[in-house]
Design a protein around this motif. Structure first.
Motif, PDB file in Angstrom:
ATOM      1  N   LEU A   1       0.829  -1.207   0.000  1.00 45.28           N
ATOM      2  CA  LEU A   1       0.000   0.000   0.000  1.00 45.28           C
ATOM      3  C   LEU A   1       0.869   1.265   0.000  1.00 45.28           C
ATOM      4  CD1 LEU A   1      -2.616  -1.173   2.632  1.00 45.28           C
ATOM      5  CD2 LEU A   1      -2.984  -0.898   0.171  1.00 45.28           C
ATOM      6  N   ALA A   2       0.511   2.208  -0.864  1.00 46.18           N
ATOM      7  CA  ALA A   2       1.237   3.480  -0.934  1.00 46.18           C
ATOM      8  C   ALA A   2       0.406   4.638  -0.389  1.00 46.18           C
ATOM      9  CB  ALA A   2       1.633   3.768  -2.385  1.00 46.18           C
ATOM     10  N   ASN A   3      -0.803   4.369   0.058  1.00 48.62           N
ATOM     11  CA  ASN A   3      -1.686   5.449   0.505  1.00 48.62           C
ATOM     12  C   ASN A   3      -1.845   5.518   2.026  1.00 48.62           C
ATOM     13  OD1 ASN A   3      -3.201   3.083   0.626  1.00 48.62           O
ATOM     14  ND2 ASN A   3      -5.096   4.047  -0.076  1.00 48.62           N
ATOM     15  N   VAL A   4      -0.888   4.945   2.765  1.00 46.69           N
ATOM     16  CA  VAL A   4      -0.900   5.012   4.225  1.00 46.69           C
ATOM     17  C   VAL A   4       0.360   5.734   4.677  1.00 46.69           C
ATOM     18  CG1 VAL A   4      -0.927   3.733   6.409  1.00 46.69           C
ATOM     19  CG2 VAL A   4      -2.157   2.834   4.417  1.00 46.69           C
ATOM     20  N   GLU A   5       0.171   6.728   5.539  1.00 45.66           N
ATOM     21  CA  GLU A   5       1.311   7.450   6.109  1.00 45.66           C
ATOM     22  C   GLU A   5       1.315   7.261   7.626  1.00 45.66           C
ATOM     23  OE1 GLU A   5       2.942  11.996   6.717  1.00 45.66           O
ATOM     24  OE2 GLU A   5       1.738  11.555   4.935  1.00 45.66           O
ATOM     25  N   PRO A   6       2.262   6.476   8.157  1.00 47.08           N
ATOM     26  CA  PRO A   6       2.366   6.335   9.612  1.00 47.08           C
ATOM     27  C   PRO A   6       2.933   7.615  10.226  1.00 47.08           C
ATOM     28  CG  PRO A   6       3.462   4.524   8.447  1.00 47.08           C
ATOM     29  CD  PRO A   6       3.169   5.592   7.446  1.00 47.08           C
ATOM     30  N   ILE A   7       2.363   8.032  11.342  1.00 44.22           N
ATOM     31  CA  ILE A   7       2.805   9.250  12.020  1.00 44.22           C
ATOM     32  C   ILE A   7       2.989   8.956  13.504  1.00 44.22           C
ATOM     33  CG2 ILE A   7       2.217  11.621  12.652  1.00 44.22           C
ATOM     34  CD1 ILE A   7       0.577  11.822  10.097  1.00 44.22           C
ATOM     35  N   LEU A   8       4.212   9.132  13.983  1.00 42.46           N
ATOM     36  CA  LEU A   8       4.516   9.008  15.401  1.00 42.46           C
ATOM     37  C   LEU A   8       4.323  10.365  16.059  1.00 42.46           C
ATOM     38  CD1 LEU A   8       5.678   7.282  17.751  1.00 42.46           C
ATOM     39  CD2 LEU A   8       7.941   8.115  17.061  1.00 42.46           C
ATOM     40  N   VAL A   9       3.546  10.410  17.127  1.00 47.67           N
ATOM     41  CA  VAL A   9       3.319  11.652  17.865  1.00 47.67           C
ATOM     42  C   VAL A   9       3.763  11.453  19.310  1.00 47.67           C
ATOM     43  CG1 VAL A   9       1.412  12.479  16.419  1.00 47.67           C
ATOM     44  CG2 VAL A   9       0.905  11.017  18.364  1.00 47.67           C
ATOM     45  N   ASP A  10       4.022  12.563  19.988  1.00 39.34           N
ATOM     46  CA  ASP A  10       4.358  12.472  21.410  1.00 39.34           C
ATOM     47  C   ASP A  10       3.387  13.289  22.254  1.00 39.34           C
ATOM     48  OD1 ASP A  10       5.169  15.064  20.970  1.00 39.34           O
ATOM     49  OD2 ASP A  10       7.243  14.748  21.546  1.00 39.34           O
ATOM     50  N   SER A  11       2.283  13.700  21.629  1.00 43.12           N
ATOM     51  CA  SER A  11       1.205  14.414  22.311  1.00 43.12           C
ATOM     52  C   SER A  11      -0.050  14.200  21.468  1.00 43.12           C
ATOM     53  CB  SER A  11       1.540  15.905  22.430  1.00 43.12           C
ATOM     54  OG  SER A  11       1.500  16.511  21.149  1.00 43.12           O
ATOM     55  N   TYR A  12      -1.089  14.930  21.736  1.00 38.79           N
ATOM     56  CA  TYR A  12      -2.298  14.798  20.935  1.00 38.79           C
ATOM     57  C   TYR A  12      -2.173  15.504  19.606  1.00 38.79           C
ATOM     58  CZ  TYR A  12      -4.211  12.919  25.163  1.00 38.79           C
ATOM     59  OH  TYR A  12      -4.414  12.140  26.251  1.00 38.79           O
ATOM     60  N   ARG A  13      -1.262  16.417  19.509  1.00 39.13           N
ATOM     61  CA  ARG A  13      -1.044  17.216  18.304  1.00 39.13           C
ATOM     62  C   ARG A  13      -0.471  16.357  17.180  1.00 39.13           C
ATOM     63  NH1 ARG A  13      -2.627  21.808  15.805  1.00 39.13           N
ATOM     64  NH2 ARG A  13      -0.927  22.804  14.700  1.00 39.13           N
ATOM     65  N   THR A  14      -1.054  16.492  15.989  1.00 39.87           N
ATOM     66  CA  THR A  14      -0.534  15.813  14.809  1.00 39.87           C
ATOM     67  C   THR A  14      -0.065  16.873  13.816  1.00 39.87           C
ATOM     68  OG1 THR A  14      -2.585  15.818  13.548  1.00 39.87           O
ATOM     69  CG2 THR A  14      -2.272  13.987  15.099  1.00 39.87           C
ATOM     70  N   PRO A  15       0.791  16.499  12.869  1.00 36.99           N
ATOM     71  CA  PRO A  15       1.216  17.448  11.840  1.00 36.99           C
ATOM     72  C   PRO A  15       0.231  17.539  10.670  1.00 36.99           C
ATOM     73  CG  PRO A  15       2.424  15.405  11.594  1.00 36.99           C
ATOM     74  CD  PRO A  15       1.577  15.261  12.832  1.00 36.99           C
ATOM     75  N   ILE A  16      -0.903  16.911  10.791  1.00 40.72           N
ATOM     76  CA  ILE A  16      -1.904  16.911   9.722  1.00 40.72           C
ATOM     77  C   ILE A  16      -2.593  18.273   9.684  1.00 40.72           C
ATOM     78  CG2 ILE A  16      -3.985  15.764   8.860  1.00 40.72           C
ATOM     79  CD1 ILE A  16      -3.062  13.300  10.587  1.00 40.72           C
ATOM     80  N   ALA A  17      -2.824  18.778   8.480  1.00 38.72           N
ATOM     81  CA  ALA A  17      -3.423  20.100   8.299  1.00 38.72           C
ATOM     82  C   ALA A  17      -4.840  20.160   8.866  1.00 38.72           C
ATOM     83  CB  ALA A  17      -3.441  20.467   6.819  1.00 38.72           C
ATOM     84  N   ALA A  18      -5.196  21.320   9.387  1.00 41.50           N
ATOM     85  CA  ALA A  18      -6.550  21.555   9.891  1.00 41.50           C
ATOM     86  C   ALA A  18      -7.557  21.466   8.742  1.00 41.50           C
ATOM     87  CB  ALA A  18      -6.637  22.924  10.557  1.00 41.50           C
ATOM     88  N   ASP A  19      -8.764  21.048   9.078  1.00 46.68           N
ATOM     89  CA  ASP A  19      -9.877  20.982   8.118  1.00 46.68           C
ATOM     90  C   ASP A  19      -9.541  20.164   6.874  1.00 46.68           C
ATOM     91  OD1 ASP A  19     -11.472  22.744   9.727  1.00 46.68           O
ATOM     92  OD2 ASP A  19     -10.379  24.441   8.883  1.00 46.68           O
ATOM     93  N   SER A  20      -8.768  19.091   7.024  1.00 46.74           N
ATOM     94  CA  SER A  20      -8.331  18.318   5.852  1.00 46.74           C
ATOM     95  C   SER A  20      -8.785  16.866   5.863  1.00 46.74           C
ATOM     96  CB  SER A  20      -6.801  18.354   5.755  1.00 46.74           C
ATOM     97  OG  SER A  20      -6.216  17.666   6.850  1.00 46.74           O
TER      98      SER A  20
END
Length: 191
Positions: free
Chosen positions: A92-111
Motif C-alpha cells: 500500500l502506498a496510501n498510508v502514512e504512519p505518524i509518530l506523535v508524542d502528544s495529541y497534536r498531529t502534523p496533519i493540516a486543519a480541516d483536511s
C-alpha cells in the motif's frame, strides 16, 4: 497522551502485538466488522487515531483506494514500526504512519473526512485535548467514527458531547458516528 515511556511500556506493547497477531491468525475479532458501519468511501482522507499495529489501517486504505489517504497515528514507536511492516507487506502506498508524542498531529486543519478511533478512547488521559485535535483535523462535514473501547458507551458519549465540539449523530450501541458542531473550532492545548 503523554510522551511514551521506557522499557516497561515497550514490553507491554510487544505483548499486545503478539495478542493481535494471534487474533489475526485465528481470525478472532477481525477489523472488518468494526468498520462495516463506518461511512468510508473511495478518495477519502482518513485518520486512524491510536492505530496500534495497523489492524485497521490496511482495510481502511483498501476502502479509500489509491485516490484516498490514511494517516496511521500512534504514540508508540513499536506501533509505527508494525504499521510500516504491515503496509509494506500489503503493497500500500496510501498510508502514512505518524509518530506523535502528544495529541497534536502534523496533519493540516480541516483536511480530514473521517477520524477512526477504535478501542482507544478508554486509554486516553486527556480526552478534551484529543477531541480538540480531532475537531481541528476534521472538515466541517467530516465525521468521527468511534467505539468507547473498555468504557461504558454512556460515559464515552457524555465525554464527547460534553466537549461542546461534537454531537453524536447515531449509535448502534457499540459504535458512535459523531459530527463536529458548526462554528466551533478546537483549540490545541499544545500551542
Amino acid at each position: 497522551m503523554a510522551k511514551h515511556g521506557g522499557g516497561h511500556e515497550a514490553a507491554a506493547y510487544r505483548l499486545m502485538l503478539w495478542q493481535y497477531r494471534l487474533q489475526d491468525l485465528l481470525h478472532l475479532d477481525p477489523p472488518e466488522p468494526h468498520l462495516a458501519q463506518a461511512p468510508i468511501r473511495p478518495g477519502m482522507t482518513v485518520v486512524d487515531y491510536g492505530c496500534g499495529p495497523g489492524r485497521y489501517a490496511v482495510p481502511l486504505a483498501q476502502r479509500v483506494g489509491p485516490s484516498g489517504k490514511v494517516y496511521a497515528v500512534d504514540i508508540q514507536p513499536l506501533a509505527i514500526e508494525a504499521v510500516r511492516k504491515r503496509i509494506a507487506r500489503a503493497g500500500l502506498a496510501n498510508v502514512e504512519p505518524i509518530l506523535v508524542d502528544s495529541y497534536r498531529t502534523p496533519i493540516a486543519a480541516d483536511s480530514v473526512d473521517l477520524v477512526v478511533l477504535l478501542d482507544t478512547f478508554h486509554a486516553i488521559g486527556d480526552r478534551p485535548a484529543l477531541l480538540q485535535e480531532i475537531h481541528r483535523l476534521l472538515k466541517p462535514d467530516g465525521l468521527l467514527f468511534m467505539d468507547p473501547g473498555h468504557m461504558p458507551m454512556a460515559e464515552a458519549r457524555e465525554a464527547v458531547e460534553g466537549s461542546g465540539l461534537f454531537r453524536v449523530k447515531q449509535t448502534d450501541g457499540k459504535h458512535m458516528l459523531v459530527e463536529p458542531m458548526r462554528g466551533k473550532r478546537g483549540v490545541n492545548p499544545d500551542t
